[in-house]
Design a protein around this motif. Sequence first.
Motif, PDB file in Angstrom:
ATOM      1  N   PHE A 113      -7.510   4.945   2.213  1.00  0.00           N
ATOM      2  CA  PHE A 113      -7.868   4.313   2.732  1.00  0.00           C
ATOM      3  C   PHE A 113      -8.353   4.682   4.391  1.00  0.00           C
ATOM      4  O   PHE A 113      -9.063   4.627   5.083  1.00  0.00           O
ATOM      5  CB  PHE A 113      -6.552   3.890   3.073  1.00  0.00           C
ATOM      6  N   VAL A 114      -8.323   6.164   4.681  1.00  0.00           N
ATOM      7  CA  VAL A 114      -8.096   6.909   5.869  1.00  0.00           C
ATOM      8  C   VAL A 114      -9.819   6.756   5.946  1.00  0.00           C
ATOM      9  O   VAL A 114     -10.373   6.644   7.291  1.00  0.00           O
ATOM     10  CB  VAL A 114      -7.982   8.528   6.485  1.00  0.00           C
ATOM     11  N   THR A 172     -10.878   4.529  -7.679  1.00  0.00           N
ATOM     12  CA  THR A 172     -10.523   5.312  -6.737  1.00  0.00           C
ATOM     13  C   THR A 172     -12.278   5.813  -5.659  1.00  0.00           C
ATOM     14  O   THR A 172     -12.947   4.952  -6.933  1.00  0.00           O
ATOM     15  CB  THR A 172      -9.425   6.718  -6.554  1.00  0.00           C
ATOM     16  N   THR A 202      -5.857   4.993  -2.801  1.00  0.00           N
ATOM     17  CA  THR A 202      -5.210   6.638  -2.287  1.00  0.00           C
ATOM     18  C   THR A 202      -5.141   6.811  -0.576  1.00  0.00           C
ATOM     19  O   THR A 202      -5.397   6.081   0.459  1.00  0.00           O
ATOM     20  CB  THR A 202      -5.896   7.768  -2.284  1.00  0.00           C
ATOM     21  N   GLU A 203      -4.285   7.300  -0.140  1.00  0.00           N
ATOM     22  CA  GLU A 203      -4.304   7.802   1.879  1.00  0.00           C
ATOM     23  C   GLU A 203      -5.908   8.499   2.087  1.00  0.00           C
ATOM     24  O   GLU A 203      -6.308   7.706   3.283  1.00  0.00           O
ATOM     25  CB  GLU A 203      -2.937   8.406   2.016  1.00  0.00           C
ATOM     26  N   LEU A 204      -6.429   8.797   1.414  1.00  0.00           N
ATOM     27  CA  LEU A 204      -7.697   9.247   1.586  1.00  0.00           C
ATOM     28  C   LEU A 204      -8.483   7.883   1.805  1.00  0.00           C
ATOM     29  O   LEU A 204      -9.109   8.017   2.736  1.00  0.00           O
ATOM     30  CB  LEU A 204      -8.015  11.102   0.479  1.00  0.00           C
ATOM     31  N   THR A 211      -4.884  -1.037  -5.356  1.00  0.00           N
ATOM     32  CA  THR A 211      -3.742   0.223  -5.256  1.00  0.00           C
ATOM     33  C   THR A 211      -5.143   1.252  -4.244  1.00  0.00           C
ATOM     34  O   THR A 211      -6.208   1.587  -5.473  1.00  0.00           O
ATOM     35  CB  THR A 211      -3.442   1.000  -6.147  1.00  0.00           C
ATOM     36  N   ASP A 226      -2.143  -1.654  -1.302  1.00  0.00           N
ATOM     37  CA  ASP A 226      -1.130  -0.736  -1.835  1.00  0.00           C
ATOM     38  C   ASP A 226      -1.537   1.071  -1.416  1.00  0.00           C
ATOM     39  O   ASP A 226      -2.958   1.204  -1.989  1.00  0.00           O
ATOM     40  CB  ASP A 226      -0.165  -0.379  -2.715  1.00  0.00           C
ATOM     41  N   VAL A 227      -1.593   1.209  -0.591  1.00  0.00           N
ATOM     42  CA  VAL A 227      -1.819   3.259  -0.156  1.00  0.00           C
ATOM     43  C   VAL A 227      -0.443   4.178  -0.993  1.00  0.00           C
ATOM     44  O   VAL A 227       0.469   3.937  -0.333  1.00  0.00           O
ATOM     45  CB  VAL A 227      -1.649   2.859   0.822  1.00  0.00           C
ATOM     46  N   LEU A 228      -1.355   4.506  -1.195  1.00  0.00           N
ATOM     47  CA  LEU A 228      -0.219   5.987  -2.063  1.00  0.00           C
ATOM     48  C   LEU A 228      -1.115   7.857  -1.909  1.00  0.00           C
ATOM     49  O   LEU A 228      -1.962   7.422  -1.550  1.00  0.00           O
ATOM     50  CB  LEU A 228       0.258   5.525  -3.740  1.00  0.00           C
ATOM     51  N   PRO A 229      -0.351   8.206  -1.503  1.00  0.00           N
ATOM     52  CA  PRO A 229      -0.435   9.822  -1.641  1.00  0.00           C
ATOM     53  C   PRO A 229      -1.251   9.855  -2.792  1.00  0.00           C
ATOM     54  O   PRO A 229      -1.037   9.194  -4.420  1.00  0.00           O
ATOM     55  CB  PRO A 229       0.977  10.093  -1.762  1.00  0.00           C
ATOM     56  N   SER A 230      -2.747  10.962  -3.002  1.00  0.00           N
ATOM     57  CA  SER A 230      -3.369  11.249  -4.039  1.00  0.00           C
ATOM     58  C   SER A 230      -2.774  11.253  -5.211  1.00  0.00           C
ATOM     59  O   SER A 230      -2.695  10.998  -6.317  1.00  0.00           O
ATOM     60  CB  SER A 230      -4.663  11.683  -3.417  1.00  0.00           C
TER      61      SER A 230
END
Length: 133
Positions: free
Chosen positions: A16-17, A52, A12-14, A10, A39-43
């Motif tokens: 991942f980017v 993370t 975080t979106e941040l 898993t 899996d990507v989730l909002p922070s």
Amino acid sequence: MLATIHGERTLTELDFVRLGKLPGQQLPPALTELLDAADVLPSREVPPDIVTMNSQVEVEDPATHQRQKITLCYPGDAQPGEGFVSVLSPVGIGLLGVRTGTLARWQMPNGAEGAARVVAVLFQPEANGEYTR
């Protein structure tokens, strides 16, 4: 080869980017595979027991039961002798996105396999309300 990616991951979106845009870096194939499969989730929604970026974790060698603290960091902040491990290293890739209790595995450049159990996430930026760190 997916040998370095075991179990669910898993991010975080941040994270991942940011990892997808590391400037001037050639992403290791294992990290690219992880980014594709995670899996990507909002922070704000990432559970506090997930490793993370910028998390400090306590890991245990399954063979020797020796424990150490590791902080997962970006390449420019890496100081392995001080416990700051780059996310581009085999160990960093093995730890990113795993949950407490997981046996993280990675493949070393010489082909040997390494492993460590994540005993605890001692610090996670998101659990501390730091969503842009």
